[in-house]
Scaffold this active site. Sequence first.
Site, mmCIF file in Angstrom:
data_model
loop_
_atom_site.group_PDB
_atom_site.id
_atom_site.type_symbol
_atom_site.label_atom_id
_atom_site.label_comp_id
_atom_site.label_asym_id
_atom_site.label_seq_id
_atom_site.Cartn_x
_atom_site.Cartn_y
_atom_site.Cartn_z
ATOM 1 N N ASP A 24 32.016 48.274 50.467
ATOM 2 C CA ASP A 24 31.682 46.855 50.619
ATOM 3 C C ASP A 24 30.177 46.628 50.520
ATOM 4 O O ASP A 24 29.390 47.471 50.955
ATOM 5 C CB ASP A 24 32.212 46.370 51.989
ATOM 6 C CG ASP A 24 32.252 44.860 52.082
ATOM 7 O OD1 ASP A 24 32.121 44.177 51.046
ATOM 8 O OD2 ASP A 24 32.425 44.348 53.207
ATOM 9 N N GLY A 27 27.996 42.818 46.238
ATOM 10 C CA GLY A 27 27.484 41.480 45.926
ATOM 11 C C GLY A 27 26.189 41.204 46.679
ATOM 12 O O GLY A 27 25.198 40.747 46.096
ATOM 13 N N ARG A 28 26.179 41.532 47.968
ATOM 14 C CA ARG A 28 24.976 41.281 48.777
ATOM 15 C C ARG A 28 23.802 42.139 48.310
ATOM 16 O O ARG A 28 22.658 41.701 48.304
ATOM 17 C CB ARG A 28 25.264 41.546 50.259
ATOM 18 C CG ARG A 28 25.819 40.325 50.965
ATOM 19 C CD ARG A 28 26.442 40.684 52.275
ATOM 20 N NE ARG A 28 27.696 41.378 52.064
ATOM 21 C CZ ARG A 28 28.331 42.079 52.994
ATOM 22 N NH1 ARG A 28 27.789 42.217 54.195
ATOM 23 N NH2 ARG A 28 29.481 42.650 52.733
ATOM 24 N N ARG A 37 25.822 39.338 40.833
ATOM 25 C CA ARG A 37 26.726 40.164 41.647
ATOM 26 C C ARG A 37 27.313 41.323 40.854
ATOM 27 O O ARG A 37 27.537 42.410 41.383
ATOM 28 C CB ARG A 37 27.874 39.295 42.182
ATOM 29 C CG ARG A 37 27.472 38.292 43.233
ATOM 30 C CD ARG A 37 28.668 37.423 43.635
ATOM 31 N NE ARG A 37 29.815 38.211 44.054
ATOM 32 C CZ ARG A 37 29.981 38.723 45.280
ATOM 33 N NH1 ARG A 37 29.073 38.511 46.201
ATOM 34 N NH2 ARG A 37 31.051 39.432 45.568
ATOM 35 N N HIS A 41 28.256 45.687 41.395
ATOM 36 C CA HIS A 41 29.448 46.494 41.128
ATOM 37 C C HIS A 41 29.092 47.688 40.230
ATOM 38 O O HIS A 41 29.602 48.788 40.414
ATOM 39 C CB HIS A 41 30.547 45.641 40.490
ATOM 40 C CG HIS A 41 31.013 44.514 41.364
ATOM 41 N ND1 HIS A 41 31.306 44.694 42.705
ATOM 42 C CD2 HIS A 41 31.231 43.199 41.116
ATOM 43 C CE1 HIS A 41 31.684 43.526 43.222
ATOM 44 N NE2 HIS A 41 31.636 42.609 42.286
ATOM 45 N N THR A 70 44.543 42.786 46.826
ATOM 46 C CA THR A 70 45.391 41.647 46.437
ATOM 47 C C THR A 70 44.666 40.331 46.730
ATOM 48 O O THR A 70 44.981 39.311 46.139
ATOM 49 C CB THR A 70 46.748 41.689 47.183
ATOM 50 O OG1 THR A 70 46.504 41.947 48.568
ATOM 51 C CG2 THR A 70 47.651 42.780 46.647
ATOM 52 N N GLU A 71 43.676 40.360 47.635
ATOM 53 C CA GLU A 71 42.920 39.142 47.959
ATOM 54 C C GLU A 71 41.777 38.901 46.957
ATOM 55 O O GLU A 71 41.272 37.789 46.844
ATOM 56 C CB GLU A 71 42.324 39.235 49.374
ATOM 57 C CG GLU A 71 43.332 39.080 50.497
ATOM 58 C CD GLU A 71 44.274 40.273 50.626
ATOM 59 O OE1 GLU A 71 43.833 41.422 50.424
ATOM 60 O OE2 GLU A 71 45.479 40.050 50.895
ATOM 61 N N ASN A 72 41.383 39.952 46.237
ATOM 62 C CA ASN A 72 40.249 39.797 45.308
ATOM 63 C C ASN A 72 40.546 38.840 44.148
ATOM 64 O O ASN A 72 39.624 38.346 43.500
ATOM 65 C CB ASN A 72 39.797 41.156 44.744
ATOM 66 C CG ASN A 72 39.005 41.985 45.737
ATOM 67 O OD1 ASN A 72 38.980 43.209 45.670
ATOM 68 N ND2 ASN A 72 38.340 41.331 46.679
ATOM 69 N N TRP A 73 41.837 38.534 43.925
ATOM 70 C CA TRP A 73 42.170 37.557 42.870
ATOM 71 C C TRP A 73 41.611 36.180 43.191
ATOM 72 O O TRP A 73 41.507 35.328 42.320
ATOM 73 C CB TRP A 73 43.694 37.461 42.703
ATOM 74 C CG TRP A 73 44.331 38.729 42.236
ATOM 75 C CD1 TRP A 73 45.046 39.608 42.993
ATOM 76 C CD2 TRP A 73 44.332 39.267 40.906
ATOM 77 N NE1 TRP A 73 45.487 40.665 42.222
ATOM 78 C CE2 TRP A 73 45.066 40.474 40.934
ATOM 79 C CE3 TRP A 73 43.775 38.842 39.690
ATOM 80 C CZ2 TRP A 73 45.265 41.269 39.805
ATOM 81 C CZ3 TRP A 73 43.977 39.631 38.565
ATOM 82 C CH2 TRP A 73 44.709 40.827 38.628
ATOM 83 N N GLU A 208 40.026 57.422 62.974
ATOM 84 C CA GLU A 208 38.699 57.088 63.490
ATOM 85 C C GLU A 208 38.057 56.136 62.491
ATOM 86 O O GLU A 208 38.197 56.323 61.273
ATOM 87 C CB GLU A 208 37.820 58.343 63.599
ATOM 88 C CG GLU A 208 38.214 59.297 64.700
ATOM 89 C CD GLU A 208 38.017 58.703 66.098
ATOM 90 O OE1 GLU A 208 37.112 57.871 66.282
ATOM 91 O OE2 GLU A 208 38.788 59.083 66.993
HETATM 92 C C1 FPP Z 1 33.014 45.056 47.419
HETATM 93 O O1 FPP Z 1 31.756 44.446 47.319
HETATM 94 C C2 FPP Z 1 33.353 45.811 46.211
HETATM 95 C C3 FPP Z 1 34.349 45.469 45.339
HETATM 96 C C4 FPP Z 1 35.202 44.291 45.509
HETATM 97 C C5 FPP Z 1 34.606 46.261 44.131
HETATM 98 C C6 FPP Z 1 34.245 47.705 44.190
HETATM 99 C C7 FPP Z 1 34.518 48.334 42.902
HETATM 100 C C8 FPP Z 1 33.795 49.345 42.352
HETATM 101 C C9 FPP Z 1 32.647 49.980 43.009
HETATM 102 C C10 FPP Z 1 34.239 49.884 41.038
HETATM 103 C C11 FPP Z 1 35.285 50.923 41.291
HETATM 104 C C12 FPP Z 1 36.420 50.764 40.373
HETATM 105 C C13 FPP Z 1 37.392 51.718 40.217
HETATM 106 C C14 FPP Z 1 38.517 51.482 39.269
HETATM 107 C C15 FPP Z 1 37.360 53.006 40.941
HETATM 108 P P1 FPP Z 1 31.676 42.876 47.476
HETATM 109 O O2 FPP Z 1 31.681 42.266 46.108
HETATM 110 O O3 FPP Z 1 32.757 42.405 48.380
HETATM 111 O O4 FPP Z 1 30.273 42.686 48.128
HETATM 112 P P2 FPP Z 1 29.840 41.506 49.118
HETATM 113 O O5 FPP Z 1 30.698 41.643 50.347
HETATM 114 O O6 FPP Z 1 28.413 41.794 49.367
HETATM 115 O O7 FPP Z 1 30.078 40.205 48.396
#
Ligand code: FPP
Length: 241
Positions: A24, A27-28, A37, A41, A70-73, A208
């Site tokens: 996680d 984006g930040r 953002r 990634h 499933t929520e990322n959509w 843990e």
């Molecule tokens: C969370 O950061 C990260 C994700 C939703 C995507 C993570 C994916 C990768 C690192 C690529 C890996 C892909 C595969 C197929 C292994 P966020 O966008 O929620 O960050 P934020 O909370 O700061 O907005």
Amino acid sequence: MADPAALDSFDPANVPNHIAIIMDGNGRWATAQGLPRTEGHKRGEDALFEAVEGCLAAGVSWMTVYAFSTENWRRPKDEVKFLLNYSRGLLRRRRDELNDRGVRIRFVGRRDWRVPNGVLNEMDKAESLTRHNDKMTLVIAFNYGGRAEIVDAVRAMVDEGLKGKQITEKAIARHLYDPEMPDPELMIRTSGESRTSNYLMWQLAYSEMIFADVLWPDFTREHIYGAIAEYQRRERRFGGV
Ligand code: FPP
């Protein structure tokens, strides 16, 4: 909160068999650097491979990462499109490298719902290319939700005609997306958020939890070592009773 540490900071005989990670903060991280953002990634890919190397060096047998929930959509359309394309490219770019490192790739999540065929094809190829590897299993949670997984397990049991009495914890575990996957002893979430966000709901029951402040793109193998050292300190406290 675990600080980064060296490879010799933990007991190699008591390393968690399975570490689950919520990557996680991409984006930040990007926003803080004045970048889009999507750049976060991209940097997250490097951090993922750092974590893989850390787990390999530490002797971890299973590692699971939350790549797409499933929520990322619900994210803006452009970001969803980017994440799907990026994941497809990542699998294509990196599967040989993971194969060379002896890593077996598996996926958990809904395959029959929304995921484009181009991504599904790369998932199948990555799984079949690496299926005989035995150094470590990297499970990628993709289009994954913990509640959806339990719903899908119950549906499968009903479709098989199981009676109420036959629905036991063991039966549910056997119908999860990857029945071979052991429960994680340790779950790490980066970026300072202290939630499990529908990740491996069934499997994390006794794990843990380590919530680290570092944003995912800044995560290094030393963070894995630090988390294992912290896990062992917690284990020792309980073991001493
Ligand atoms: C969370 O950061 C990260 C994700 C939703 C995507 C993570 C994916 C990768 C690192 C690529 C890996 C892909 C595969 C197929 C292994 P966020 O966008 O929620 O960050 P934020 O909370 O700061 O907005």
